[in-house]
Design an enzyme around this catalytic site. Structure first.
Site, PDB file in Angstrom:
ATOM      1  CG  HIS A 264      44.732  40.832  37.996  1.00 11.89           C
ATOM      2  ND1 HIS A 264      45.321  39.739  38.578  1.00 11.89           N
ATOM      3  CD2 HIS A 264      43.475  40.437  37.684  1.00 11.89           C
ATOM      4  CE1 HIS A 264      44.461  38.735  38.625  1.00 11.89           C
ATOM      5  NE2 HIS A 264      43.319  39.133  38.082  1.00 11.89           N
ATOM      6  CD  GLU A 265      40.601  42.728  36.581  1.00  7.25           C
ATOM      7  OE1 GLU A 265      40.097  42.079  35.641  1.00  7.25           O
ATOM      8  OE2 GLU A 265      40.687  42.272  37.750  1.00  7.25           O
TER       9      GLU A 265
ATOM     10  CD  GLU B 156      43.201  35.121  38.291  1.00  6.87           C
ATOM     11  OE1 GLU B 156      42.302  35.557  37.549  1.00  6.87           O
ATOM     12  OE2 GLU B 156      43.590  35.740  39.305  1.00  6.87           O
TER      13      GLU B 156
HETATM   14 ZN    ZN Z   1      41.777  37.756  37.632  1.00  3.39          ZN
END
Ligand code: ZN
Length: 506
Positions: A270-271, A300
């Site tokens: 995710h990061e 995001e």
């Molecule tokens: Zn995020």
């Protein structure tokens, strides 16, 4: 045709401001990773001083004089005769300048101070699971955010003024029907999954896994994604995050638990998705809006695309599961790929947003958006929040938290004054599938590439289509440029219905 060369005096000012902000970001990164606990109070002052300085420089007479020489204050646009990068730079700088200028500096200082205090109150309230301890601070913050909305201005709802901070151009009138549509299909899908009779055993990912080896595997995936360790680092923090000081120094963090393999793994991916966006920004434009990410929803979308569309796909694990098994032979050698794939995609309504699966995640967001919009519009009272929270949880997810710490007190956002932030999580989820589907159309080898561990073509596509443009286009414009459509829940819903239909034999 006038070009960016004409704007050099302005760009030099912006560069100086960005360098101050980047220095503040280094201090924040350090605060979350290595700073000794005792340094907290002094660090807050150091960061506030730099941020105050940056704000002062942005709203200075000098910047105003430069800008008003080029931008029509009535429209916020540059007149004809400029090339596209210059027009975008002027439009976006005007946006930042005029928003900053609308807030009196005494208000900015008051808000910043009250948010620091509220965060401290929230930490204690959450530890003790006592909402009443947070309530007075929360009331103050809500009052200040309403005041902020008045300063910023809005057409329909004061909530729009706050939302616009994180997602330029978004309005609740546009988002609400889309969120309703999502909810109307997600809630029945969840009920079908729960009534399917299929139970997924995820105990294979909750054995004991050596933490150093988990980190090593996370790094390996980041490298495969094209996250550049010459221009980045991976460290540990309580809450995973990504921060950027320049496209040549973009840092990600993760957390690692011995008995929770997915936690470290998916926070790395995710990061890493956030990190690739920041590493993919054009360094020539550092300091100007053309060198900045577009919106939180877009940011995001990058993290969720990598985490879910790639990292939770069967194709991805065809290549990476044998490596994971090799890393943890004792735990995984006898666990077949299918069982592992099901375990990392198990649907289980839980009270905690950050632990939610792909299907229930957006229901957590909608609950928060409903509540915060009603708070800002003064339709509900903060005193009633725990009850409202629990009732909505019951109707959206069919569960009720036992304690406020697992309910209304779980997120840091409201104590930070970040009202209007939550919708960007759902926007990111919707965009992630739209972008991934488009990449799949334009890269015919995509699935085979992913299954072979070749992730660079996807990273390059994202860089070309999204990252390198910075804030050249508005979010809606860039989404249309990339996919032909604005934000649209349909691809996301189809993706979930297909994926979970197969997994739960619906
Ligand atoms: Zn995020």
């Amino acid at each position: 045709m006038k070009t960016l060369a004409t704007l050099e005096p302005l760009m030099n000012r912006l560069l100086e401001i960005r360098r101050i902000q980047s220095a503040a970001s280094v201090l924040s990164w350090d605060q979350e990773t290595y700073m000794p606990a005792g340094g907290g109070a002094a660090r807050a002052e150091q960061i506030a001083t730099l941020e105050g300085l940056a704000h002062e420089k942005l709203v200075s007479r000098e910047v105003e004089t430069l800008l008003t020489g080029w931008v029509d204050p009535a429209t916020g646009q540059a007149p004809e005769g400029w090339d596209e990068p210059s027009r975008s730079l002027l439009r976006e700088t005007w946006r930042d300048f005029s928003r900053a200028k609308k807030l009196p500096s005494a208000f900015v200082v008051r808000l910043s101070r009250e948010c620091s205090l509220a965060q401290q109150a929230w930490v204690t309230a959450r530890e003790e699971s006592r909402f009443s301890k947070f309530l007075p601070s929360l009331k103050t913050i809500i009052g200040l955010k309403r005041e902020e909305a008045q300063y910023l201005g809005y057409r329909d709802s004061p909530y729009d003024a706050l939302l616009d901070t994180y997602e330029p151009g978004a309005t609740i009138a546009h988002l609400a029907p889309m969120f309703r549509e999502l909810r109307e299909r997600l809630v029945p899908l969840l009920k079908k999954v729960q009534g399917s009779g299929v139970t997924i055993d995820d105990s294979c990912v909750h054995q004991r896994f050596d933490q150093a080896k988990q980190m090593e595997f996370g790094r390996l995936v980041l490298v495969a994604m094209g996250y550049d360790f010459e221009r980045g680092r991976l460290d540990l923090s309580a809450h995973p995050f990504t921060t950027s000081f320049h496209p040549t120094d973009v840092r990600v963090t993760t957390r690692v638990f011995e008995t929770d393999l997915p936690s470290c793994l998916f926070s790395c991916i995710h990061e890493g998705g956030h990190g690739l966006y920041d590493q993919g920004l054009d360094p020539r434009y550092y300091g100007s809006p053309l060198g900045e990410s577009l919106s939180l929803g877009f940011h995001e979308s990058q993290s969720r695309l990598w985490e879910n569309c790639v990292g939770r796909s069967r194709a991805f694990w065809r290549c990476f599961y044998p490596i994971l098994q090799h890393t943890f032979p004792e735990q995984l050698a006898t666990v077949p790929l299918d069982r592992f794939y099901a375990a990392i995609n198990r649907v289980a309504p839980s009270c905690i947003r950050v632990e939610a699966d792909e299907l229930t995640y957006n229901l957590h967001i909608m609950l928060r958006v409903d509540i915060e919009q009603a708070l800002i519009e003064n339709r509900i009272q903060p005193d009633d929040l725990p009850e409202l929270w629990n009732d909505t949880m019951q109707s959206y997810l069919g569960i009720v938290p036992q304690r406020d710490a697992d309910g209304v007190l779980q997120d840091v956002h409201w104590s930070m004054g970040a009202f209007g932030y939550f919708p960007t999580y759902t926007l990111g989820n919707l965009y992630s599938v739209q972008f991934f589907e488009q990449a799949d159309l334009e890269l015919p080898q995509l699935e085979e590439d992913i299954a072979a561990g070749r992730l660079i073509p996807l990273r390059r596509w994202l860089e070309q289509k999204i990252h390198r443009w910075g804030r050249m286009f508005t979010p809606d414009h860039l989404a249309r440029r990339v996919t032909g459509n604005g934000v649209n829940p349909e691809p996301f819903l189809r993706y979930l219905e297909t994926k979970y239909g197969e997994l739960y034999q619906l």
